[in-house]
Scaffold this motif. Structure first.
Motif, mmCIF file in Angstrom:
data_model
loop_
_atom_site.group_PDB
_atom_site.id
_atom_site.type_symbol
_atom_site.label_atom_id
_atom_site.label_comp_id
_atom_site.label_asym_id
_atom_site.label_seq_id
_atom_site.Cartn_x
_atom_site.Cartn_y
_atom_site.Cartn_z
ATOM 1 N N PRO A 511 0.826 -1.200 0.000
ATOM 2 C CA PRO A 511 0.000 0.000 0.000
ATOM 3 C C PRO A 511 0.867 1.260 0.000
ATOM 4 O O PRO A 511 1.844 1.348 0.732
ATOM 5 N N ILE A 512 0.520 2.181 -0.837
ATOM 6 C CA ILE A 512 1.321 3.400 -1.001
ATOM 7 C C ILE A 512 0.502 4.604 -0.559
ATOM 8 O O ILE A 512 -0.714 4.619 -0.695
ATOM 9 N N LEU A 513 1.185 5.592 -0.011
ATOM 10 C CA LEU A 513 0.498 6.823 0.375
ATOM 11 C C LEU A 513 0.160 7.639 -0.863
ATOM 12 O O LEU A 513 0.907 7.644 -1.843
ATOM 13 N N ASP A 514 -0.955 8.324 -0.786
ATOM 14 C CA ASP A 514 -1.422 9.127 -1.911
ATOM 15 C C ASP A 514 -0.716 10.483 -1.890
ATOM 16 O O ASP A 514 -0.959 11.296 -0.994
ATOM 17 N N LYS A 517 -3.025 13.582 -1.819
ATOM 18 C CA LYS A 517 -3.610 13.866 -0.506
ATOM 19 C C LYS A 517 -2.562 14.469 0.419
ATOM 20 O O LYS A 517 -2.871 15.349 1.224
ATOM 21 N N ILE A 518 -1.323 13.970 0.316
ATOM 22 C CA ILE A 518 -0.278 14.474 1.203
ATOM 23 C C ILE A 518 -0.062 15.968 0.986
ATOM 24 O O ILE A 518 -0.040 16.748 1.934
ATOM 25 N N GLN A 521 -3.274 17.821 2.297
ATOM 26 C CA GLN A 521 -3.718 17.759 3.695
ATOM 27 C C GLN A 521 -2.569 17.614 4.691
ATOM 28 O O GLN A 521 -2.782 17.215 5.826
ATOM 29 N N TRP A 525 -2.929 16.908 8.921
ATOM 30 C CA TRP A 525 -2.550 15.671 9.601
ATOM 31 C C TRP A 525 -1.411 15.897 10.581
ATOM 32 O O TRP A 525 -1.336 15.240 11.614
ATOM 33 N N LEU B 124 -4.620 8.209 4.405
ATOM 34 C CA LEU B 124 -3.761 8.821 3.398
ATOM 35 C C LEU B 124 -3.338 7.846 2.303
ATOM 36 O O LEU B 124 -2.692 8.227 1.338
ATOM 37 N N GLY B 125 -3.674 6.579 2.446
ATOM 38 C CA GLY B 125 -3.294 5.585 1.438
ATOM 39 C C GLY B 125 -3.996 5.841 0.114
ATOM 40 O O GLY B 125 -5.052 6.481 0.067
ATOM 41 N N THR B 126 -3.397 5.353 -0.973
ATOM 42 C CA THR B 126 -4.017 5.542 -2.293
ATOM 43 C C THR B 126 -5.404 4.907 -2.316
ATOM 44 O O THR B 126 -6.318 5.431 -2.932
ATOM 45 N N GLU B 128 -8.177 4.088 0.328
ATOM 46 C CA GLU B 128 -8.418 4.367 1.739
ATOM 47 C C GLU B 128 -8.681 3.077 2.518
ATOM 48 O O GLU B 128 -9.407 2.206 2.055
#
Lengths: 554, 243
Positions: A511-514, A517-518, A521, A525, B124-126, B128
């Motif tokens: 799973p990768i962070l978006d 969104k980072i 936001q 956060w 924050l994951g691609t 959710e």
């Protein structure tokens, strides 16, 4: 005081005893969602199939450097799980270099078998010494042996990283080997020659990869002129034919032979460039060249099977990079630049062949039209929604990298680039004058598949110092693409080896962070993650003390 | 035992120490994980998992837990109230256990608010909520086990001296040796087999193994037995002092 130390000694002994005992009897519970540390069902099924003993020799033993000792431990753990699935699976660890007097000859022998050693530099008391390890396992079954590489090479990785990567793919490596060794009868694959197809060295990596599952032979269509019947009969002995980037036109006779091969049940993979264009052609003084349609005389042939390969080029906003040199002599710099004619194609995951596939790299691909006819046509790969096609002849200029693309022009995307055709194929020469008289021809065949890919370079590996590199690896940008896996899956599928596709598809998805969104936001956060916990603690303290005061206050 | 436990908890939360410790833990983690640039920064790291947090937490606790436990027996020893312990109606072992559980509870309370990180990363994951709960649960579980080891070591260290600073430093050193020391020594060895054995004596390896999301009875027993060992040493030391 003496008693005090005796007690400590006893306690220490108990502590050690408990932990040693725990090592003998233990259980592991896998909490991860994708059961990363448990054997997959495919692996279990494949392991359960053996009725005769399978002996696995792991060449990792003796005085190993720490990373390799870890690799050994993980291998041991995995093989134990395999062995618990099937009593016929036995394994042992051997140190091939145990006898120091025969080190040289043993090493030569192992390397002769194709087992590449891993060299590790060990630093001891300021002195560097080199150690040699053979991170391989040999799976023996029924007088056959399959080599299993335990170490997965990745460029630029430290030996510790290398071992960690390798541990993750151990299960696949062994499952694959067990599947390979249990193949009872190898199917036959023909590589078609004689129409200017890619040289062997460009196919070398792919053909080596499939050699352990299939037998490979070359068939030259040139012999159609002298003895068409013999060519067809030979061809019929193969289950699948690969036609990799022909550059010379097919004669009607050659087409008829191929057609009869297909109608008689032969599977085929066509990798066709409908437009003549190479990146190398651009590397001249002017930096440009003209892309011309090539005449392969296959249009009517594919038309009958229900596809049309257009003489155009796909220009895609999802591109792969090329590396260009700027400056001269010692000042030259190598910069990766976007190259819109080399699309990076992502799979839509709706077919076993492309399920979970990494991005595939196309180079000067053409678009394919599917035509209405009774055959089923599944589009395995297509260009991105943000792509467009450009007609030929057209001048291609390296300078386009300097002009940013106009996004509005990319409105003609989703063009098929790889199409799987299935059905009861009828001859492309049905109701037509036959160019040749052949025996054993058919007008309508059984259920069959053919795969048409609109880029010949998809199967082409790069070369470095005269040796083929891995298919899908780009030496210029140091990137890996899924070309090899795509073709392997395709061939496994066409030859009905779904089990092989499935073990390849067990992937650990990370799973990768978006990143969008980072950026949007981040502050929110940050405040929340620092502020809220501290606020909660203070609130807790306030409530705690308030109640305490109320309780004891009066 | 329950009485000691209650008294411990109450004395923690009525004094500012607990809030300082918990606040410090949460702020340090928050800054390293979400604000400061560096190898712990989750935004830069880019993967939707909390491995960075669980990489950092053992090191922060390495200092914080000995700081909480340093006074548990050294203060009593200094004030001379230790003697009372032996004439009280509750047994010495119950006192030790009460203090141990009290400190451990404090640690767990400090850990609880970090669940907000789990929520943040999963949001924050691609995709959710795509966070793999296995490693997260394993890591929290591992952290609690690790804290229980640290706590028992810290309590033991506090029996060694009536000087709180000495007790604190002894605690940190002992925790460090058990957490990282063995692994450090193992890197000096060239023989992989021995090096692996030495490494497996340390807490770090067992903690990392649980953090992957695999519960192994060997790792559980390791933490439990080490905790029990140091609690026993504490008891032994107290009885020895009484003589």
């Amino acid at each position: 005081m003496k008693k005090f130390f005796v007690s400590i000694g006893i306690a220490l002994a108990v502590l050690l005893a408990i932990n040693i005992l725990a090592d003998l009897v233990y259980a592991r519970f896998d909490l991860t969602e994708n059961r990363r540390f448990t054997l997959s069902n495919q692996a279990k099924t494949i392991a359960a199939e053996f009725e005769k003993p399978v002996i696995i020799d792991v060449l990792l033993d003796g005085n190993l450097p720490p990373e390799f000792a870890k690799l050994k431990k993980e291998t041991d753990q995995l093989l134990e799980e395999f062995a618990s699935e099937n009593n016929n699976i036995k394994f042992n660890f051997v140190n091939p270099l145990e006898d120091a007097s025969q080190t040289e000859s043993v090493m030569a022998e192992l390397q002769g078998l194709g087992l590449r050693p891993a060299q590790i530099t060990v630093e001891e008391n300021g002195k560097m010494s080199r150690e040699i390890v053979f991170p391989w396992a040999l799976v023996n079954h029924d007088n056959k042996t399959v080599k299993v590489p335990l170490l997965k090479n990745k460029l630029g990785a430290t030996s510790e990283e290398r071992v960690n990567n390798s541990v993750q793919q151990l299960e696949y490596a062994f499952t694959d080997a067990l599947a390979k060794i249990n193949i009872k009868e190898k199917k036959q694959i023909a590589v078609i020659k004689g129409n200017g197809e890619l040289d062997d060295i460009y196919l070398a990596d792919f053909l080596t990869s499939i050699r352990e599952y299939y037998n490979i032979g070359a068939i030259t269509l040139d012999s159609v002129v002298t003895n068409p019947q013999k060519t067809l009969d030979q061809l019929k002995g193969y289950d699948l034919a690969i036609i990799a980037k022909p550059t010379e036109a097919f004669t009607d006779e050659e087409k008829y032979v191929m057609d009869q091969y297909i109608v008689n049940g032969g599977k085929s993979v066509w990798l066709i460039d409908q437009v003549n264009m190479e990146l190398d052609s651009l590397l001249n003084k002017q930096g440009n060249a003209i892309a011309l349609p090539s005449n392969l005389n296959l249009t009517d042939f594919f038309f009958r099977y229900g596809v049309r390969l257009n003489a155009d080029l796909v220009n895609d906003m999802y591109f792969t990079q090329i590396v260009l040199a700027s400056g001269e002599g010692n000042d030259s710099q190598y910069n990766p630049v976007p190259w819109y004619y080399h699309p990076m194609v992502f799979s839509k995951n709706d077919h076993p062949i492309v399920n979970n596939l990494e991005a595939v790299r196309f180079q000067f691909a053409n678009s394919i039209d599917t035509l209405a006819n009774p055959y089923e046509k599944e589009i395995l790969l297509s260009s991105s929604p943000l792509s467009r096609i450009e007609g030929t002849p057209k001048q291609i200029d390296l300078n386009i990298i300097n002009t940013p693309p106009v996004k509005e022009e990319y409105n003609n995307g989703n063009k098929p680039l790889a199409v799987l055709i299935s059905g009861k194929f009828s001859s492309a020469f049905k109701n037509r004058l036959k160019p040749l008289k052949l025996i054993g021809t058919k007008e309508i065949g059984e259920e069959n598949h053919m795969l048409v890919i609109s880029d010949g370079d998809l199967i082409k590996n790069q070369i470095k110092n005269g040796r083929p590199l891995e298919l899908g690896y780009d030496k210029w940008t140091n990137n890996y693409y899924g070309n090899k896996e795509f073709l392997l899956n395709s061939i496994n599928y066409l030859l009905d080896d779904n089990g092989l596709i499935n073990i390849r598809n067990k992937k650990v998805t990370i799973p990768i962070l978006d990143s969008k969104k980072i950026t949007e936001q981040k502050t929110k956060w940050q405040l929340l993650n620092i502020g809220l916990p501290v606020a909660l603690t203070l609130l807790f303290g306030f409530v705690f003390n308030y109640y305490r005061k109320r309780k004891y206050g009066q | 035992m329950l009485a000691i436990f209650k008294r411990e908890i109450q004395s923690f939360f009525t004094s500012p120490i607990a809030y300082l410790v918990i606040g410090l833990f949460l702020t340090l983690n928050g800054l390293f994980l979400w604000v400061f640039k560096g190898k712990f920064n989750i935004f830069d790291y880019g993967f939707a998992d909390l491995s960075n947090f669980f990489l950092l937490a053992p090191w922060v606790f390495l200092f914080l837990i000995p700081a909480i436990t340093m006074k548990s027996f050294s203060e009593e020893s200094k004030l001379g109230t230790l003697e009372l312990l032996f004439i009280k109606p509750i047994s010495v072992s119950e006192t030790v256990l009460g203090k141990f559980l009290g400190t451990l509870t404090l640690g767990i309370i400090a850990l609880l608010p970090t669940i907000i990180y789990v929520y943040a990363v999963s949001q924050l994951g691609t995709t959710e909520g795509n966070l793999d709960s296995g490693p997260v649960m394993g890591s929290y579980f591992g952290t609690v086990l690790l804290m229980s080891c640290y706590t028992s070591i810290g309590i033991f260290a506090s029996t060694l001296s009536d000087n709180q600073i000495v007790a604190f430093i002894a605690g940190v050193i002992l925790c460090f040796i058990l957490f990282y020391g063995f692994e450090g020594i193992s890197t000096l060895l060239t023989d992989g087999q021995t090096s692996l054995i030495i490494k497996s004596l340390g807490m770090k390896q067992h903690f990392e193994s649980i953090s992957l999301g695999v519960l192994d009875t060997r790792d559980l027993l390791y933490f439990i037995s080490v905790t029990a060992f140091f609690l026993f040493l504490t008891l032994l030391q107290l009885k020895n002092m009484n003589r």
